[in-house]
Design a protein around this motif. Structure first.
Motif, PDB file in Angstrom:
ATOM      1  N   LEU A   1      12.482  58.896  59.493  1.00  0.00           N
ATOM      2  CA  LEU A   1      12.969  59.281  58.169  1.00  0.00           C
ATOM      3  C   LEU A   1      14.083  58.338  57.717  1.00  0.00           C
ATOM      4  O   LEU A   1      14.129  57.912  56.556  1.00  0.00           O
ATOM      5  CB  LEU A   1      13.454  60.728  58.183  1.00  0.00           C
ATOM      6  N   HIS A   2      14.967  58.009  58.645  1.00  0.00           N
ATOM      7  CA  HIS A   2      16.049  57.085  58.307  1.00  0.00           C
ATOM      8  C   HIS A   2      15.493  55.716  57.922  1.00  0.00           C
ATOM      9  O   HIS A   2      15.941  55.101  56.936  1.00  0.00           O
ATOM     10  CB  HIS A   2      17.015  56.939  59.484  1.00  0.00           C
ATOM     11  N   ALA A   3      14.521  55.208  58.684  1.00  0.00           N
ATOM     12  CA  ALA A   3      13.942  53.898  58.388  1.00  0.00           C
ATOM     13  C   ALA A   3      13.296  53.887  57.006  1.00  0.00           C
ATOM     14  O   ALA A   3      13.408  52.905  56.256  1.00  0.00           O
ATOM     15  CB  ALA A   3      12.920  53.534  59.461  1.00  0.00           C
ATOM     16  N   HIS A   4      12.620  54.989  56.666  1.00  0.00           N
ATOM     17  CA  HIS A   4      11.981  55.068  55.350  1.00  0.00           C
ATOM     18  C   HIS A   4      13.024  55.084  54.236  1.00  0.00           C
ATOM     19  O   HIS A   4      12.871  54.383  53.225  1.00  0.00           O
ATOM     20  CB  HIS A   4      11.103  56.311  55.272  1.00  0.00           C
ATOM     21  N   VAL A   5      14.086  55.865  54.422  1.00  0.00           N
ATOM     22  CA  VAL A   5      15.148  55.921  53.409  1.00  0.00           C
ATOM     23  C   VAL A   5      15.811  54.553  53.259  1.00  0.00           C
ATOM     24  O   VAL A   5      16.125  54.120  52.141  1.00  0.00           O
ATOM     25  CB  VAL A   5      16.188  57.003  53.779  1.00  0.00           C
ATOM     26  N   ASP A   6      16.014  53.859  54.363  1.00  0.00           N
ATOM     27  CA  ASP A   6      16.637  52.541  54.304  1.00  0.00           C
ATOM     28  C   ASP A   6      15.763  51.553  53.533  1.00  0.00           C
ATOM     29  O   ASP A   6      16.264  50.731  52.755  1.00  0.00           O
ATOM     30  CB  ASP A   6      16.897  52.029  55.719  1.00  0.00           C
ATOM     31  N   ALA A   7      14.452  51.648  53.729  1.00  0.00           N
ATOM     32  CA  ALA A   7      13.538  50.782  52.983  1.00  0.00           C
ATOM     33  C   ALA A   7      13.565  51.116  51.496  1.00  0.00           C
ATOM     34  O   ALA A   7      13.551  50.225  50.632  1.00  0.00           O
ATOM     35  CB  ALA A   7      12.120  50.918  53.536  1.00  0.00           C
TER      36      ALA A   7
ATOM     37  N   VAL B   1      20.061  63.745  50.161  1.00  0.00           N
ATOM     38  CA  VAL B   1      19.468  62.409  50.088  1.00  0.00           C
ATOM     39  C   VAL B   1      18.116  62.522  49.377  1.00  0.00           C
ATOM     40  O   VAL B   1      17.258  63.318  49.773  1.00  0.00           O
ATOM     41  CB  VAL B   1      19.273  61.808  51.497  1.00  0.00           C
ATOM     42  N   SER B   2      17.923  61.717  48.332  1.00  0.00           N
ATOM     43  CA  SER B   2      16.663  61.754  47.575  1.00  0.00           C
ATOM     44  C   SER B   2      16.011  60.379  47.498  1.00  0.00           C
ATOM     45  O   SER B   2      15.062  60.187  46.733  1.00  0.00           O
ATOM     46  CB  SER B   2      16.907  62.297  46.158  1.00  0.00           C
ATOM     47  N   LEU B   3      16.505  59.426  48.276  1.00  0.00           N
ATOM     48  CA  LEU B   3      15.917  58.088  48.288  1.00  0.00           C
ATOM     49  C   LEU B   3      14.727  58.070  49.238  1.00  0.00           C
ATOM     50  O   LEU B   3      14.815  57.615  50.385  1.00  0.00           O
ATOM     51  CB  LEU B   3      16.962  57.062  48.735  1.00  0.00           C
ATOM     52  N   PHE B   4      13.594  58.580  48.776  1.00  0.00           N
ATOM     53  CA  PHE B   4      12.384  58.571  49.604  1.00  0.00           C
ATOM     54  C   PHE B   4      11.164  58.798  48.733  1.00  0.00           C
ATOM     55  O   PHE B   4      11.263  59.312  47.608  1.00  0.00           O
ATOM     56  CB  PHE B   4      12.457  59.629  50.719  1.00  0.00           C
ATOM     57  N   ASP B   5      10.025  58.422  49.269  1.00  0.00           N
ATOM     58  CA  ASP B   5       8.748  58.695  48.619  1.00  0.00           C
ATOM     59  C   ASP B   5       8.258  60.057  49.107  1.00  0.00           C
ATOM     60  O   ASP B   5       8.022  60.235  50.311  1.00  0.00           O
ATOM     61  CB  ASP B   5       7.738  57.606  48.975  1.00  0.00           C
ATOM     62  N   PRO B   6       8.123  61.042  48.227  1.00  0.00           N
ATOM     63  CA  PRO B   6       7.755  62.383  48.671  1.00  0.00           C
ATOM     64  C   PRO B   6       6.470  62.445  49.487  1.00  0.00           C
ATOM     65  O   PRO B   6       6.394  63.191  50.475  1.00  0.00           O
ATOM     66  CB  PRO B   6       7.628  63.169  47.361  1.00  0.00           C
TER      67      PRO B   6
ATOM     68  N   HIS C   1       5.176  60.145  51.397  1.00  0.00           N
ATOM     69  CA  HIS C   1       5.406  59.572  52.727  1.00  0.00           C
ATOM     70  C   HIS C   1       6.133  60.567  53.618  1.00  0.00           C
ATOM     71  O   HIS C   1       5.754  60.770  54.786  1.00  0.00           O
ATOM     72  CB  HIS C   1       6.216  58.277  52.607  1.00  0.00           C
ATOM     73  N   VAL C   2       7.161  61.204  53.092  1.00  0.00           N
ATOM     74  CA  VAL C   2       7.915  62.186  53.877  1.00  0.00           C
ATOM     75  C   VAL C   2       7.050  63.403  54.167  1.00  0.00           C
ATOM     76  O   VAL C   2       7.099  63.968  55.266  1.00  0.00           O
ATOM     77  CB  VAL C   2       9.219  62.569  53.147  1.00  0.00           C
ATOM     78  N   ARG C   3       6.240  63.814  53.199  1.00  0.00           N
ATOM     79  CA  ARG C   3       5.339  64.950  53.433  1.00  0.00           C
ATOM     80  C   ARG C   3       4.429  64.663  54.621  1.00  0.00           C
ATOM     81  O   ARG C   3       4.229  65.521  55.493  1.00  0.00           O
ATOM     82  CB  ARG C   3       4.508  65.228  52.175  1.00  0.00           C
ATOM     83  N   THR C   4       3.884  63.448  54.679  1.00  0.00           N
ATOM     84  CA  THR C   4       3.001  63.077  55.775  1.00  0.00           C
ATOM     85  C   THR C   4       3.760  63.007  57.099  1.00  0.00           C
ATOM     86  O   THR C   4       3.296  63.519  58.127  1.00  0.00           O
ATOM     87  CB  THR C   4       2.329  61.724  55.474  1.00  0.00           C
ATOM     88  N   LEU C   5       4.913  62.361  57.094  1.00  0.00           N
ATOM     89  CA  LEU C   5       5.723  62.255  58.310  1.00  0.00           C
ATOM     90  C   LEU C   5       6.021  63.625  58.909  1.00  0.00           C
ATOM     91  O   LEU C   5       6.021  63.802  60.131  1.00  0.00           O
ATOM     92  CB  LEU C   5       7.046  61.549  58.012  1.00  0.00           C
ATOM     93  N   CYS C   6       6.268  64.591  58.039  1.00  0.00           N
ATOM     94  CA  CYS C   6       6.718  65.910  58.489  1.00  0.00           C
ATOM     95  C   CYS C   6       5.578  66.918  58.635  1.00  0.00           C
ATOM     96  O   CYS C   6       5.835  68.103  58.897  1.00  0.00           O
ATOM     97  CB  CYS C   6       7.774  66.446  57.525  1.00  0.00           C
ATOM     98  N   GLY C   7       4.349  66.474  58.461  1.00  0.00           N
ATOM     99  CA  GLY C   7       3.225  67.378  58.642  1.00  0.00           C
ATOM    100  C   GLY C   7       3.189  68.522  57.652  1.00  0.00           C
ATOM    101  O   GLY C   7       2.712  69.618  57.976  1.00  0.00           O
ATOM    102  N   MET C   8       3.658  68.262  56.444  1.00  0.00           N
ATOM    103  CA  MET C   8       3.655  69.300  55.416  1.00  0.00           C
ATOM    104  C   MET C   8       2.277  69.380  54.767  1.00  0.00           C
ATOM    105  O   MET C   8       1.589  68.366  54.645  1.00  0.00           O
ATOM    106  CB  MET C   8       4.731  69.002  54.366  1.00  0.00           C
ATOM    107  N   PRO C   9       1.850  70.561  54.344  1.00  0.00           N
ATOM    108  CA  PRO C   9       0.497  70.701  53.774  1.00  0.00           C
ATOM    109  C   PRO C   9       0.352  69.976  52.447  1.00  0.00           C
ATOM    110  O   PRO C   9       1.324  69.776  51.719  1.00  0.00           O
ATOM    111  CB  PRO C   9       0.349  72.218  53.599  1.00  0.00           C
TER     112      PRO C   9
ATOM    113  N   GLY D   1      -0.142  69.400  48.725  1.00  0.00           N
ATOM    114  CA  GLY D   1       0.300  70.246  47.613  1.00  0.00           C
ATOM    115  C   GLY D   1       1.751  70.656  47.726  1.00  0.00           C
ATOM    116  O   GLY D   1       2.374  71.032  46.736  1.00  0.00           O
ATOM    117  N   SER D   2       2.309  70.598  48.939  1.00  0.00           N
ATOM    118  CA  SER D   2       3.740  70.841  49.088  1.00  0.00           C
ATOM    119  C   SER D   2       4.487  69.573  48.679  1.00  0.00           C
ATOM    120  O   SER D   2       3.882  68.507  48.530  1.00  0.00           O
ATOM    121  CB  SER D   2       4.092  71.232  50.522  1.00  0.00           C
ATOM    122  N   ARG D   3       5.801  69.684  48.500  1.00  0.00           N
ATOM    123  CA  ARG D   3       6.551  68.507  48.036  1.00  0.00           C
ATOM    124  C   ARG D   3       7.970  68.532  48.582  1.00  0.00           C
ATOM    125  O   ARG D   3       8.748  69.429  48.233  1.00  0.00           O
ATOM    126  CB  ARG D   3       6.587  68.463  46.509  1.00  0.00           C
ATOM    127  N   PRO D   4       8.342  67.567  49.426  1.00  0.00           N
ATOM    128  CA  PRO D   4       9.743  67.484  49.859  1.00  0.00           C
ATOM    129  C   PRO D   4      10.621  67.040  48.695  1.00  0.00           C
ATOM    130  O   PRO D   4      10.232  66.156  47.923  1.00  0.00           O
ATOM    131  CB  PRO D   4       9.710  66.425  50.964  1.00  0.00           C
TER     132      PRO D   4
END
Length: 216
Positions: free
Chosen positions: A71-77, A155-160, A162-170, A172-175
């Motif tokens: 997650l940190h690496a993604h936010v840094d990118a 922190v909102s510097l992320f692609d939703p 990508h984070v949804r996939t990283l975190c195994g979220m279903p 239609g959900s949205r981080p």
């Protein structure tokens, strides 16, 4: 005349103090947060209002070190991509500390549930009210944490997606937030972006209109 539903003055002062002194924190100590304390903050969040009482928020606690690192690496990118979009303020932006993901005691992903389309009450013309509801929950969390001397940073510097996939979220959900939570050496005396002269807090006269937009 004293209003019958009014809190005592000490309680009122405490509410306004937490509101004034809440900060979006980026600097943390790594000390762990007591589980009961974290539970209180999440319970405070869960007391938030929500349109149609849909309660769209979910809190995902990140305890896996590798996942936190990803997650940190993604936010840094994303931080670098955001800087590219800043134009002449790019260098200034890159000097800002925009997250505390690796140093905070707790990292939470706050997300909106899947299946939100079935909630129509209050959302028929404004479907984004699910996000507004979840933002109220995060603010409750923030104020409760500040009252107990614990820092939190959104922190909102992320692609939703990508984070949804990283975190195994279903699907239609949205981080919507990576919430850094932890002990701090001190709270900033004023909002960090104001301290860094990124922007300033608007005067009340600039944000309050009467009857027609722009009419003060």
């Amino acid at each position: 005349m004293t209003h019958p539903h009014r809190y005592d003055q000490a309680a009122i002062d405490g509410v306004y103090r937490a509101i004034r002194e809440r900060r979006d924190m980026r600097h943390f100590r790594p000390d762990p947060i007591e589980p009961a304390q974290l539970a209180r903050f999440i319970e405070a969040a869960h007391c938030a209002p929500s349109v149609g009482y849909m309660q769209p928020w979910r809190f995902l606690r990140i305890t896996d070190t590798a996942l936190r690192g990803a997650l940190h690496a993604h936010v840094d990118a994303e931080r670098a991509l955001t800087a590219e979009a800043m134009g002449e303020r790019a260098d200034e932006f890159m000097r800002l500390k925009v997250e505390g993901i690796l140093s905070c005691g707790e990292l939470l992903v706050v997300g909106l549930v899947d299946g939100r389309e079935r909630y129509v009450f209050g959302r028929r013309t404004m479907p984004e009210m699910d996000l507004a509801s979840a933002a109220c929950a995060i603010q409750n969390f923030w104020l409760a944490a500040r009252a107990e001397g614990i820092g939190a940073g959104w922190v909102s510097l992320f692609d939703p997606e990508h984070v949804r996939t990283l975190c195994g979220m279903p699907e239609g959900s949205r981080p919507i937030a990576l919430l850094c939570v932890g002990h701090v050496e001190e709270f900033y005396p004023e909002p960090m972006l104001q301290m860094e002269r990124w922007d300033r807090r608007r005067e009340l006269g600039e944000i309050v209109y009467e009857n027609a937009w722009g009419t003060r």
